[in-house]
Write an enzyme that holds these catalytic residues in place. Structure first.
Site, PDB file in Angstrom:
ATOM      1  N   GLU A  88       0.825  -1.222   0.000  1.00 34.64           N
ATOM      2  CA  GLU A  88       0.000   0.000   0.000  1.00 34.64           C
ATOM      3  C   GLU A  88       0.856   1.269   0.000  1.00 34.64           C
ATOM      4  O   GLU A  88       0.529   2.259   0.657  1.00 34.64           O
ATOM      5  CB  GLU A  88      -0.975   0.010   1.184  1.00 34.64           C
ATOM      6  N   GLY A  89       1.952   1.230  -0.713  1.00 39.71           N
ATOM      7  CA  GLY A  89       2.865   2.372  -0.754  1.00 39.71           C
ATOM      8  C   GLY A  89       3.929   2.189   0.302  1.00 39.71           C
ATOM      9  O   GLY A  89       3.642   2.215   1.502  1.00 39.71           O
TER      10      GLY A  89
END
Length: 592
Positions: free
Chosen positions: A434-435
């Protein structure tokens, strides 16, 4: 192996005295979130997490997942646990009643989600991804798509996934190569996606894939990406399931942790899909899902830390060793000062992270129910600023907490049968997906600080100072320690704002240290607020020993954990000089 027990007292204190749940319950539409309702939901979720989900954790890790004859086989116990989740309506808490949701605050779903991930992080990823798909489709989908897909997704009968990454496109989605060709009222989607969490399985009767792909005439880069809904099984007009779509798992990744979560390489071979949102606006649509997903991943850091702490604490009481310094007889290792140091570090980092995560999620609800544009903007800016701290800091400290959990066990922690190592392995994914946390740090210094010239951070700093000013007199010493950290954070902000224009490398070079400094200060802020609430509750006649423990936890954090901000400040003040000084060609000079 220790069972999981939800820390309900800490969850409730954080909800009520930090994240403003009682105030939310007074907002129009949230009246059902009464104190009694909140307590009932949390108590029942704790029972399900303890008795239904937690027993699947060890088995799931040992059994893993397999791809057989085009189908993904999950651990035997997972489907039964998931069906009880669906039957309990747990996936519908915060969603629109129009589609079968219960219309409760998003904030209330957060401690419930924490329980699922503490009980079994690999299993908990499945409903987490589905809830993200609901959020994305609800905000961006057409009325037709929402009517056809949202009720089953909200109920949990169908699951959802997020398909972004390709072998050539990791964090850089501008080079996505998946294609979508128009065909009548739908599209034909082709391409491969990697690292797709719960990309295929048999726990639900259908899976709704949200896929980034390019239209034939799309411009290059991120401006040419569209979002498509691609179901595993096609859905007939009457809502029944039709034939299997040409989308499925090609292979499964063999991972360090979360062994029971199928991480799939997904193939889309001329699969039927439907456009979500406007053409070439897919990344903007997907980010409505990703922003909340980043908060959820930060919450996973809290969750796995809590599980690791509980297990280490139980062992520290059970394990008998030689006399601790100052004692004459052998006893449990919790009597040893260094073990207590480790346990208190685990405890306070976890509780600080819980405060930051709940507080940020509460701001999303307050923004939704704001009665003025100014209030809405302020709550949105607050949530946006805290999001990279929740995702980045909470998952970074989860590495420390789960590692300390192994250390408390000593040699037995390195043995898989105790289960301590599983938490350490599972936690390692959190700073990556997620990043990555490097991206979160860049977001914090770039879009969340430089872009508004530090306005949102200035507002947060004033809020922290307000908590310092209003803390109970018994906590004055701790408040002064926190004030030193606030001064350090303020100076770091000023250093960034004054130096970024002259040194283009500065923001990236200091980003991680800036994020960690902010995280430790925000953690102290949350624990001071929690301790103040504990003092007031005790003064009102509540004699629960937990309240005294909460006050002592704040004192430990301020003395033993918060001072880490100074080291991050020193590194930050070095700017980009030492990081960028070594030329690329000299990195491998020792081998040449």
């Amino acid at each position: 192996m220790a069972d999981y027990n939800a820390p309900l007292k800490d969850m409730k204190l954080t909800l009520n005295h930090v994240a403003r749940m009682p105030e939310l319950a007074e907002k129009p539409g949230f009246e059902d979130a009464s104190a009694d309702m909140v307590d009932a939901i949390l108590e029942e979720a704790a029972r399900v997490a303890r008795d239904v989900v937690a027993p699947t954790n060890w088995e799931g890790d040992q059994q893993g997942v397999q791809l057989k004859d085009g189908k993904v086989a999950c651990p035997d116990s997972f489907k039964q646990a998931y069906q009880q989740y669906v039957e309990g309506g747990w996936g519908s808490l915060q969603f629109d009643p129009e589609y079968g949701g219960q219309g409760l605050p998003f904030l209330l779903s957060i401690p419930v989600m924490e329980m699922w991930h503490s009980a079994n992080m690999a299993w908990g990823l499945c409903p987490m991804l589905s809830q993200g798909a609901v959020e994305c489709l609800d905000l961006n989908g057409s009325d037709e798509l929402k009517a056809k897909y949202l009720p089953k997704l909200v109920s949990g009968e169908w699951c959802g996934t997020m398909n972004l990454t390709e072998s050539n496109a990791g964090s850089d989605l501008s080079v996505v190569r998946a294609k979508a060709e128009p065909e009548g009222d739908h599209y034909r989607v082709s391409g491969e996606k990697i690292f797709i969490t719960w990309g295929d399985h048999e726990m639900a009767e259908n899976i709704v894939h949200l896929v980034l792909a390019r239209l034939p005439d799309a411009p290059a880069g991120v401006r040419g990406i569209s979002l498509f809904l691609v179901p595993k099984y096609l859905v007939n007009d009457d809502g029944s399931l039709g034939e299997r779509n040409t989308a499925g798992a090609l292979s499964l990744e063999h991972k360090l942790g979360i062994h029971a979560s199928p991480t799939c390489v997904m193939g889309f071979d001329n699969a039927i899909g439907y456009l979500v949102g406007e053409p070439n606006r897919g990344l903007a649509c997907m980010f409505t899902m990703m922003n909340n997903a980043r908060l959820s991943v930060g919450l996973q850091g809290v969750s796995i830390s809590e599980r690791a702490y509980q297990q280490a604490l139980e062992y520290a009481f059970e394990r008998i060793q030689g006399p601790a310094v100052g004692t004459r007889e052998a006893g449990p290792i919790i009597r040893h000062a260094d073990v207590r140091r480790m346990l208190l570090t685990m405890k306070t980092l976890t509780e600080a992270g819980r405060g930051i995560a709940y507080d940020a999620c509460g701001s999303l609800d307050f923004a939704l129910k704001a009665t003025s544009a100014e209030e809405k903007a302020a709550e949105q800016a607050r949530a946006a600023l805290l999001t990279p701290i929740v995702k980045g800091w909470c998952t970074e400290v989860a590495q420390e907490v789960t590692s300390l959990g192994v250390q408390v066990y000593g040699g037995m922690g390195y043995i898989e049968e105790t289960g301590a190592a599983q938490h350490f392995r599972d936690a390692r994914i959190l700073p990556i997906y997620e990043g990555t946390n490097g991206i979160q740090a860049l977001d914090l210094v770039g879009r969340k600080t430089l872009m508004d010239q530090g306005a949102a951070l200035a507002a947060l700093i004033e809020e922290i100072r307000g908590a310092i000013a209003s803390c109970d007199p018994s906590l004055i010493a701790q408040a002064k320690q926190l004030e030193e950290g606030v001064v350090g954070l303020t100076k770091a902000r000023d250093f960034l704002l004054s130096g970024a224009e002259a040194d283009a490398q500065l923001p990236g070079a200091i980003a991680y240290n800036f994020m960690m400094l902010a995280g430790y200060v925000c953690g102290g802020w949350q624990l001071l607020r929690q301790a103040t609430a504990a003092v007031h509750l005790a003064a009102e006649g509540d004699d629960d020993p937990y309240l005294q423990a909460k006050q002592e936890s704040a004192r430990f954090y301020m003395a033993q954990v918060l001072p880490r901000w100074k080291g991050f400040a020193d590194m930050l003040n070095d700017g980009s000089r030492s990081i960028m000084a070594l030329p690329e060609e000299l990195f491998a000079s020792a081998w040449q």
